[in-house]
Design a protein around this motif. Structure first.
Motif, PDB file in Angstrom:
ATOM      1  N   ARG A 323      -3.992 -73.573  19.433  1.00 26.66           N
ATOM      2  CA  ARG A 323      -4.390 -72.185  19.654  1.00 26.66           C
ATOM      3  C   ARG A 323      -3.184 -71.322  20.018  1.00 26.66           C
ATOM      4  NH1 ARG A 323      -8.697 -74.441  22.682  1.00 26.66           N
ATOM      5  NH2 ARG A 323      -7.842 -73.590  24.628  1.00 26.66           N
ATOM      6  N   LEU A 324      -2.261 -71.871  20.797  1.00 27.18           N
ATOM      7  CA  LEU A 324      -1.062 -71.123  21.179  1.00 27.18           C
ATOM      8  C   LEU A 324      -0.150 -70.882  19.966  1.00 27.18           C
ATOM      9  CD1 LEU A 324      -0.233 -72.820  24.608  1.00 27.18           C
ATOM     10  CD2 LEU A 324      -1.126 -70.504  24.239  1.00 27.18           C
ATOM     11  N   LYS A 325       0.023 -71.929  19.140  1.00 29.40           N
ATOM     12  CA  LYS A 325       0.829 -71.764  17.925  1.00 29.40           C
ATOM     13  C   LYS A 325       0.189 -70.733  16.999  1.00 29.40           C
ATOM     14  CE  LYS A 325       2.421 -75.238  15.613  1.00 29.40           C
ATOM     15  NZ  LYS A 325       2.447 -76.557  14.907  1.00 29.40           N
ATOM     16  N   HIS A 326      -1.129 -70.790  16.915  1.00 34.28           N
ATOM     17  CA  HIS A 326      -1.851 -69.856  16.054  1.00 34.28           C
ATOM     18  C   HIS A 326      -1.665 -68.422  16.544  1.00 34.28           C
ATOM     19  CE1 HIS A 326      -5.406 -67.707  14.453  1.00 34.28           C
ATOM     20  NE2 HIS A 326      -5.253 -68.498  13.398  1.00 34.28           N
ATOM     21  N   LYS A 327      -1.718 -68.227  17.842  1.00 36.49           N
ATOM     22  CA  LYS A 327      -1.549 -66.888  18.420  1.00 36.49           C
ATOM     23  C   LYS A 327      -0.153 -66.346  18.123  1.00 36.49           C
ATOM     24  CE  LYS A 327      -2.287 -64.310  22.722  1.00 36.49           C
ATOM     25  NZ  LYS A 327      -2.686 -64.422  24.150  1.00 36.49           N
ATOM     26  N   LEU A 328       0.867 -67.208  18.228  1.00 38.36           N
ATOM     27  CA  LEU A 328       2.237 -66.803  17.945  1.00 38.36           C
ATOM     28  C   LEU A 328       2.396 -66.377  16.485  1.00 38.36           C
ATOM     29  CD1 LEU A 328       5.290 -66.575  18.594  1.00 38.36           C
ATOM     30  CD2 LEU A 328       5.470 -69.025  18.029  1.00 38.36           C
ATOM     31  N   PHE A 329       1.893 -67.229  15.562  1.00 34.27           N
ATOM     32  CA  PHE A 329       2.030 -66.913  14.146  1.00 34.27           C
ATOM     33  C   PHE A 329       1.149 -65.747  13.727  1.00 34.27           C
ATOM     34  CE2 PHE A 329       3.690 -71.384  13.628  1.00 34.27           C
ATOM     35  CZ  PHE A 329       4.959 -70.989  13.239  1.00 34.27           C
ATOM     36  N   ASP A 330       0.104 -65.471  14.498  1.00 31.60           N
ATOM     37  CA  ASP A 330      -0.710 -64.305  14.182  1.00 31.60           C
ATOM     38  C   ASP A 330       0.129 -63.030  14.324  1.00 31.60           C
ATOM     39  OD1 ASP A 330      -3.553 -63.358  13.606  1.00 31.60           O
ATOM     40  OD2 ASP A 330      -3.012 -62.133  15.335  1.00 31.60           O
ATOM     41  N   LYS A 331       0.992 -62.982  15.353  1.00 26.75           N
ATOM     42  CA  LYS A 331       1.861 -61.824  15.540  1.00 26.75           C
ATOM     43  C   LYS A 331       2.970 -61.780  14.492  1.00 26.75           C
ATOM     44  CE  LYS A 331       1.231 -61.452  20.572  1.00 26.75           C
ATOM     45  NZ  LYS A 331       1.924 -61.519  21.883  1.00 26.75           N
ATOM     46  N   LEU A 332       3.530 -62.951  14.165  1.00 24.47           N
ATOM     47  CA  LEU A 332       4.686 -62.991  13.276  1.00 24.47           C
ATOM     48  C   LEU A 332       4.323 -62.885  11.798  1.00 24.47           C
ATOM     49  CD1 LEU A 332       6.751 -65.868  14.952  1.00 24.47           C
ATOM     50  CD2 LEU A 332       7.155 -63.409  15.134  1.00 24.47           C
ATOM     51  N   VAL A 333       3.190 -63.488  11.401  1.00 24.40           N
ATOM     52  CA  VAL A 333       2.889 -63.645   9.971  1.00 24.40           C
ATOM     53  C   VAL A 333       1.488 -63.170   9.596  1.00 24.40           C
ATOM     54  CG1 VAL A 333       2.727 -65.286   8.045  1.00 24.40           C
ATOM     55  CG2 VAL A 333       4.478 -65.600   9.822  1.00 24.40           C
ATOM     56  N   PHE A 334       0.470 -63.690  10.291  1.00 25.31           N
ATOM     57  CA  PHE A 334      -0.912 -63.489   9.833  1.00 25.31           C
ATOM     58  C   PHE A 334      -1.315 -62.017   9.809  1.00 25.31           C
ATOM     59  CE2 PHE A 334      -1.792 -67.854  11.948  1.00 25.31           C
ATOM     60  CZ  PHE A 334      -1.066 -68.489  10.946  1.00 25.31           C
ATOM     61  N   SER A 335      -0.921 -61.266  10.828  1.00 23.45           N
ATOM     62  CA  SER A 335      -1.301 -59.851  10.882  1.00 23.45           C
ATOM     63  C   SER A 335      -0.715 -59.083   9.700  1.00 23.45           C
ATOM     64  CB  SER A 335      -0.839 -59.226  12.200  1.00 23.45           C
ATOM     65  OG  SER A 335       0.574 -59.325  12.331  1.00 23.45           O
ATOM     66  N   LYS A 336       0.492 -59.479   9.267  1.00 21.96           N
ATOM     67  CA  LYS A 336       1.119 -58.816   8.117  1.00 21.96           C
ATOM     68  C   LYS A 336       0.388 -59.137   6.821  1.00 21.96           C
ATOM     69  CE  LYS A 336       5.638 -58.875  10.395  1.00 21.96           C
ATOM     70  NZ  LYS A 336       6.998 -59.449  10.400  1.00 21.96           N
ATOM     71  N   LEU A 337      -0.107 -60.360   6.718  1.00 25.07           N
ATOM     72  CA  LEU A 337      -0.867 -60.733   5.530  1.00 25.07           C
ATOM     73  C   LEU A 337      -2.195 -59.986   5.475  1.00 25.07           C
ATOM     74  CD1 LEU A 337      -0.245 -64.585   5.417  1.00 25.07           C
ATOM     75  CD2 LEU A 337       0.565 -62.895   3.786  1.00 25.07           C
ATOM     76  N   ARG A 338      -2.834 -59.843   6.623  1.00 24.76           N
ATOM     77  CA  ARG A 338      -4.090 -59.078   6.654  1.00 24.76           C
ATOM     78  C   ARG A 338      -3.837 -57.613   6.290  1.00 24.76           C
ATOM     79  NH1 ARG A 338      -4.826 -62.121  11.477  1.00 24.76           N
ATOM     80  NH2 ARG A 338      -4.418 -60.262  12.757  1.00 24.76           N
ATOM     81  N   ALA A 339      -2.681 -57.100   6.672  1.00 25.13           N
ATOM     82  CA  ALA A 339      -2.325 -55.717   6.325  1.00 25.13           C
ATOM     83  C   ALA A 339      -2.200 -55.549   4.814  1.00 25.13           C
ATOM     84  CB  ALA A 339      -1.032 -55.312   7.022  1.00 25.13           C
TER      85      ALA A 339
END
Length: 598
Positions: A323-339
Motif C-alpha cells: 500500500r505504501l509503494k502504491h501510494k508513492l507511485f500514485d504521486k509519481l506515475v499513476f496520477s499522470k496516467l489518469r490525467a
C-alpha cells in the motif's frame, strides 16, 4: 451443459420506441446537457430541450421528402454529433436506420443500401457522396442523398418547415417495441455481411439493464462519456443510446489520432473502447518513460500496480508495504496516467476483443478500472459484462440482467433474452441456423464459473487442429503476443500442420521509436527490418511471453514478421478490428508455407 442468468433490473416498455427517450429527457431534464457538441474547436452543451428541437426539425425534413414508416435510411459518417442527431431523426420519422461504415467501399455500399432497400441516405463527405453516386444506378429505391458537410441539417430544416410538431409526434409513435429500429450489417470475416435486425425492444432491454447495473457510472448531471468508436458498430450504438437513456452527457470524437487531446478537453467520467486503445495508452506511457530515461521507474510502478490489483482479490488485501509503494507511485506515475485519460474517470468498459489479465490488473492498479465485457451485433452489443462492484479480471463478466447464458455440451456459448436480434434481413436460412431451438448460437467457445462469470476461450470455427490432433484456440496466445509494444497484430496458424506458428505485423508508431533507440537507419520500415536479428529477438520475447500462457503443444514454434500491417483498408481487418483470418491466410499463403519449409 451449464447456464446462468440474473433477474432483469429494467422493465422493457410493453410498447413505445426509442424516440420516447428524447421526449422524456426534455420533459424531465429540460436544462440538463445531454450532448457535448464541438463547435469551432470548443465544446458546447446541448440541453435535452434543444436536442429534441433539433431532432424534430430534421425529422420534419425527412417526412417532407417522402420518407415513410418502416422505410430504411442509410447513415454513413464518422463519429460526430450529426450521427446521433440523424439516428433519432430517422426514428422520429418512423423509419429504420441502416448504418454504413464510413470506410466502406462502393461495392459494400451498394450491397448494404441495395439489400436493405434504402430509400434515402445521409453521408458525411464528398468522398462518401461520390462513392454512393458511383453505384446509384444499381440502387433503384434510393431517392435522396443528403451530405452533412454540405449543410444537410439546414437543408432538411428548410424542407420540413411546413410540417407540424403534431405530424412528427404521430410519426414517432408509429413503431412499436418489436418493430425494427436498425439493420446493422455485420462486418463478418468471410462472405457478404448479413443484415442484423435489432428492434426497439432489443435496445431497451440492452441499454436499460446496462445503465441500471452500472448505475454509479451513469449519474445524470455528474457523468459523461466520450464516444470515439464508430457509431456504425453496435458497440458505439450502445454508448449512444445508453448515454441518452440515463441521461448523461455524450460527446463525439471522430479522429482517434488526437484522442488524448479530446479526452483532456472533454474530461469524461466514463470511457468505452476496444483493447487496442488501452494497449496504446500503456505502451505510449512506457515509451515516453523510456525516452525520458525513466523506464525503470515506470516498470516498477507497473509491477506495483499489477501486484496491488491482484492483492485486492486476495484474502486480507494488499499488505502495508504494498500500500505504501502504491501510494508513492500514485504521486509519481499513476496520477499522470489518469490525467492522460481525462483526469476525471475511474472506469472504462472494454469490448470487441479480449483485454488480457495483465492489462486489466495494470489499469485497476492505477485507479482506472477497465470492466471487460462481451457481445455481438446479434446481442445488441454487450451480452455479458463485469459489474462495477464485483469485477473478475480475466472474465467477460456475468450475463446482462434479464438474459441467460448457456454453455452447450460442445462448449459453444448460447444466448437467450429480449436484447437479441429479431432476424437476418432477407435471409431466412441464416436466421433459422443462428436461432435454433430459441437460443442464439454465437459460434464462440466459453466456460461459466460457479458465480456465472463467463470466459471466452476461442471461436468454434477458428479452432486449429494440428497434424498431431491437438486442438488450439488461437485467441489466448495471440492476445499475449499482441500486448508487446512492437506488435500490431498476430495470427496463429497451424491447421493440419506439424506445429503452431504465427504471422506477426509491427506497430508502425513504436517501430520508429525502437529503431531510433537501437541505432537503426533513419526511416527504417518493417520491410527493411523484418530480418534484423535484434528486432527478431524482441519479437521472440513477445512470442515467449505468449507461449507461457499455453501448453507446449499449443506454443508457437516459429514466426514470420510481415512487411505491412493488417488494416481495414487492406481488407485484413473488419471495422471492429477483428482479423479476417481467411483473407490473411489467402493473401499470405507464401509466408505461411515458408514457416513450414524444411
Amino acid at each position: 451443459m451449464r447456464e446462468f442468468s440474473l433477474p432483469a433490473l429494467y422493465e422493457v416498455p410493453a410498447d413505445g420506441n426509442l424516440t420516447d427517450i428524447v421526449r422524456r429527457n426534455a420533459a424531465q431534464h429540460p436544462d440538463v446537457a445531454v450532448i457535448g457538441r464541438k463547435v469551432n474547436g470548443r465544446w458546447e452543451d446541448v440541453s435535452a430541450t434543444a436536442f429534441l428541437a433539433e431532432v424534430r426539425a430534421a425529422a420534419k425534413g425527412l417526412i417532407a421528402a417522402g420518407v415513410g414508416p418502416g422505410d430504411r435510411v442509410g447513415l454513413m459518417s464518422r463519429t460526430r454529433y450529426e450521427w446521433t442527431l440523424f439516428d433519432f431523426a430517422i426514428w422520429s420519422a418512423g423509419a429504420v436506420t441502416v448504418p454504413v461504415y464510413e470506410t466502406s467501399s462502393a461495392e459494400q455500399i451498394q450491397w448494404i443500401l441495395g439489400d436493405s432497400g434504402a430509400v434515402a441516405c445521409v453521408v458525411e463527405s464528398d468522398a462518401h457522396a461520390e462513392a454512393v453516386e458511383s453505384v446509384r444506378d444499381r440502387l433503384p429505391a434510393l431517392a435522396h442523398v443528403w451530405q452533412i458537410d454540405r449543410d444537410a441539417v439546414a437543408e432538411l430544416n428548410r424542407t420540413g418547415a411546413e410540417v407540424s410538431d403534431e405530424t412528427v409526434d404521430e410519426r414517432s409513435a408509429v413503431a412499436g417495441a418489436d418493430d425494427p429500429a436498425t439493420i446493422v450489417y455485420t462486418s463478418g470475416t468471410t462472405g457478404r455481411p448479413k443484415g442484423c435486425v435489432l428492434t426497439h425492444r432489443s435496445f431497451f432491454a440492452e441499454c436499460g439493464n446496462v445503465v441500471e447495473r452500472l448505475n454509479p457510472l451513469f449519474r445524470t448531471g455528474e457523468c459523461s462519456v466520450l464516444l470515439f468508436l464508430p457509431v456504425a458498430h453496435v458497440f458505439g450504438r450502445l454508448v449512444e443510446v445508453a448515454a441518452l437513456m440515463a441521461p448523461i452527457k455524450l460527446g463525439h470524437a471522430p479522429d482517434i489520432k488526437h484522442l488524448t487531446d479530446e479526452l483532456a478537453a472533454f474530461r469524461p467520467t466514463l470511457i468505452l473502447g476496444v483493447p487496442r486503445v488501452f494497449e496504446k495508452v500503456y505502451n505510449g506511457a512506457r515509451a515516453k518513460a523510456q525516452a525520458d530515461g525513466k523506464l525503470k521507474i515506470f516498470d516498477k510502478a507497473a509491477d506495483t500496480a499489477i501486484a496491488y490489483s491482484r492483492a485486492l482479490d486476495a484474502p486480507g488485501g494488499p499488505s502495508l508495504g504494498l500500500r505504501l509503494k502504491h501510494k508513492l507511485f500514485d504521486k509519481l506515475v499513476f496520477s499522470k496516467l489518469r490525467a492522460v485519460l481525462g483526469g476525471r474517470g475511474e472506469y472504462a468498459i472494454s469490448g470487441g476483443a479480449p483485454l488480457g489479465e495483465r492489462l486489466g490488473h495494470f489499469f485497476r492498479g492505477i485507479g482506472f478500472t477497465v470492466l471487460e465485457g462481451y457481445g455481438l451485433t446479434e446481442s445488441c452489443a454487450a451480452t455479458a459484462f463485469n459489474p462495477w462492484d464485483r469485477q473478475k479480471i480475466g472474465t467477460v463478466g456475468q450475463p446482462l440482467p434479464g438474459s441467460v447464458v448457456r454453455i452447450a455440451d460442445d462448449g459453444e456459448v448460447l444466448l437467450h433474452g429480449e436484447h437479441l436480434f429479431k432476424e437476418y434481413w432477407n435471409n431466412e436460412g441464416a436466421t433459422e441456423e443462428a436461432l435454433a431451438d430459441g437460443w442464439f448460437h454465437t459460434g464462440d467457445i466459453g466456460t461459466l464459473d460457479e458465480d456465472g462469470y463467463l470466459r471466452i476461450t476461442g471461436r468454434k470455427k477458428e479452432i486449429i487442429v494440428t497434424a498431431g490432433g491437438k486442438n488450439v484456440a488461437p485467441a489466448v496466445i495471440e492476445d499475449r503476443i499482441r500486448a508487446h509494444a512492437l506488435v500490431a497484430e498476430c495470427m496463429v496458424v497451424g491447421d493440419g500442420r506439424p506445429f503452431v506458428a504465427a504471422l506477426v505485423t509491427l506497430d508502425e508508431e513504436f517501430l520508429g521509436r525502437w529503431a531510433q533507440e537501437h541505432g537503426k537507419p533513419a526511416g527504417a520500415t518493417a520491410a527493411s527490418l523484418r530480418e534484423d536479428p535484434e528486432l527478431l529477438a524482441a519479437v521472440q520475447r513477445a512470442v515467449d511471453d505468449g507461449n507461457a500462457a499455453v501448453s507446449k503443444a499449443e506454443s508457437v514454434r516459429k514466426f514470420r514478421v510481415l512487411s505491412a500491417q493488417f488494416t481495414e483498408d487492406s481488407g485484413h481487418l473488419t471495422p471492429s478490428l477483428k482479423l479476417k483470418r481467411n483473407v490473411v491466410a489467402k493473401d499470405y499463403a507464401d509466408e505461411v508455407e515458408a514457416l513450414y519449409r524444411g
